[in-house]
Design a protein around this motif. Structure first.
Motif, PDB file in Angstrom:
ATOM      1  N   ASP A  29       0.808  -1.203   0.000  1.00  0.00           N
ATOM      2  CA  ASP A  29       0.000   0.000   0.000  1.00  0.00           C
ATOM      3  C   ASP A  29       0.846   1.260   0.000  1.00  0.00           C
ATOM      4  O   ASP A  29       0.343   2.344   0.181  1.00  0.00           O
ATOM      5  CB  ASP A  29      -0.959  -0.023   1.185  1.00  0.00           C
ATOM      6  CG  ASP A  29      -0.272   0.127   2.533  1.00  0.00           C
ATOM      7  OD1 ASP A  29       0.965  -0.040   2.613  1.00  0.00           O
ATOM      8  OD2 ASP A  29      -0.958   0.420   3.506  1.00  0.00           O
ATOM      9  N   SER A  30       2.153   1.115  -0.208  1.00  0.00           N
ATOM     10  CA  SER A  30       3.064   2.256  -0.210  1.00  0.00           C
ATOM     11  C   SER A  30       4.066   2.103  -1.356  1.00  0.00           C
ATOM     12  O   SER A  30       4.232   1.031  -1.909  1.00  0.00           O
ATOM     13  CB  SER A  30       3.822   2.340   1.113  1.00  0.00           C
ATOM     14  OG  SER A  30       2.940   2.572   2.174  1.00  0.00           O
ATOM     15  N   TYR A  31       4.740   3.195  -1.660  1.00  0.00           N
ATOM     16  CA  TYR A  31       5.783   3.166  -2.681  1.00  0.00           C
ATOM     17  C   TYR A  31       7.014   3.871  -2.129  1.00  0.00           C
ATOM     18  O   TYR A  31       6.946   4.639  -1.169  1.00  0.00           O
ATOM     19  CB  TYR A  31       5.313   3.847  -3.981  1.00  0.00           C
ATOM     20  CG  TYR A  31       5.048   5.326  -3.833  1.00  0.00           C
ATOM     21  CD1 TYR A  31       6.052   6.266  -4.061  1.00  0.00           C
ATOM     22  CD2 TYR A  31       3.791   5.796  -3.447  1.00  0.00           C
ATOM     23  CE1 TYR A  31       5.804   7.624  -3.910  1.00  0.00           C
ATOM     24  CE2 TYR A  31       3.540   7.143  -3.301  1.00  0.00           C
ATOM     25  CZ  TYR A  31       4.545   8.049  -3.530  1.00  0.00           C
ATOM     26  OH  TYR A  31       4.310   9.389  -3.374  1.00  0.00           O
ATOM     27  N   THR A  45       1.259  11.449  -4.551  1.00  0.00           N
ATOM     28  CA  THR A  45       0.588  11.759  -3.288  1.00  0.00           C
ATOM     29  C   THR A  45       0.431  13.273  -3.181  1.00  0.00           C
ATOM     30  O   THR A  45       1.033  13.922  -2.324  1.00  0.00           O
ATOM     31  CB  THR A  45       1.383  11.196  -2.084  1.00  0.00           C
ATOM     32  OG1 THR A  45       1.744   9.840  -2.337  1.00  0.00           O
ATOM     33  CG2 THR A  45       0.550  11.246  -0.814  1.00  0.00           C
ATOM     34  N   LYS A  59       2.219   6.680   0.995  1.00  0.00           N
ATOM     35  CA  LYS A  59       0.994   6.042   0.520  1.00  0.00           C
ATOM     36  C   LYS A  59       0.448   6.884  -0.627  1.00  0.00           C
ATOM     37  O   LYS A  59       0.283   8.089  -0.482  1.00  0.00           O
ATOM     38  CB  LYS A  59      -0.027   5.951   1.655  1.00  0.00           C
ATOM     39  CG  LYS A  59       0.389   5.006   2.763  1.00  0.00           C
ATOM     40  CD  LYS A  59      -0.740   4.789   3.745  1.00  0.00           C
ATOM     41  CE  LYS A  59      -0.308   3.928   4.900  1.00  0.00           C
ATOM     42  NZ  LYS A  59       0.150   2.614   4.540  1.00  0.00           N
ATOM     43  N   ASP A 106      -2.191   8.528  -3.314  1.00  0.00           N
ATOM     44  CA  ASP A 106      -3.587   8.972  -3.215  1.00  0.00           C
ATOM     45  C   ASP A 106      -4.535   7.991  -3.897  1.00  0.00           C
ATOM     46  O   ASP A 106      -5.709   7.918  -3.545  1.00  0.00           O
ATOM     47  CB  ASP A 106      -3.749  10.361  -3.833  1.00  0.00           C
ATOM     48  CG  ASP A 106      -3.118  11.454  -2.981  1.00  0.00           C
ATOM     49  OD1 ASP A 106      -2.871  11.219  -1.779  1.00  0.00           O
ATOM     50  OD2 ASP A 106      -2.871  12.553  -3.517  1.00  0.00           O
ATOM     51  N   PRO A 120      -4.437   3.923  -6.222  1.00  0.00           N
ATOM     52  CA  PRO A 120      -3.566   2.810  -6.632  1.00  0.00           C
ATOM     53  C   PRO A 120      -2.689   3.222  -7.822  1.00  0.00           C
ATOM     54  O   PRO A 120      -3.139   3.915  -8.734  1.00  0.00           O
ATOM     55  CB  PRO A 120      -4.551   1.704  -7.021  1.00  0.00           C
ATOM     56  CG  PRO A 120      -5.774   1.998  -6.215  1.00  0.00           C
ATOM     57  CD  PRO A 120      -5.848   3.505  -6.169  1.00  0.00           C
TER      58      PRO A 120
END
Length: 112
Positions: free
Chosen positions: A1-3, A72, A89, A91, A93
């Motif tokens: 759920d993060s990059y 984001t 995270k 905003d 997918p």
């Protein structure tokens, strides 16, 4: 759920070396102190990027800022900070077109 947005610089910072989840050399802090690689060798907030690399290089931090701004936008950040969060995270997918958009971005419409 993060990059993670990584340009050409070291990014890992804020590592708790006292955590059982973090593996590192037993002599890491001793090495860093002996070679004066950091002013503050806080084992709870260790900064690998600052100890072993160059931080605040505009070429790298500008691209990190832009990528995080694009993925984001809800998280406002100033330009040219020495370091940005390692993980964010998005905003929404992230899909292949989003990655292509980030990789081809030219700073148009930004302060940079």
């Amino acid at each position: 759920d993060s990059y993670a947005m990584v340009a050409n610089g070291l990014r890992i910072h804020g590592v708790n070396l006292d955590s059982a989840d973090v593996l590192h050399s037993a002599k890491l802090l001793e090495f860093v102190r002996e070679h004066k690689l950091l002013d503050n060798t806080d084992p709870k907030e260790f900064n690998f990027a600052k100890a072993f690399g160059v931080i605040a290089d505009p070429y790298n931090v500008d691209r990190e800022w832009l990528g995080q701004k694009m993925l984001t936008a809800s998280h406002k950040q100033a330009t040219r900070q020495a370091q940005y969060p390692l993980f964010m995270k998005p905003d929404a997918p992230i899909a292949v077109p989003d990655v292509a958009r980030v990789l081809s971005a030219t700073y148009e419409g930004t302060p940079l």
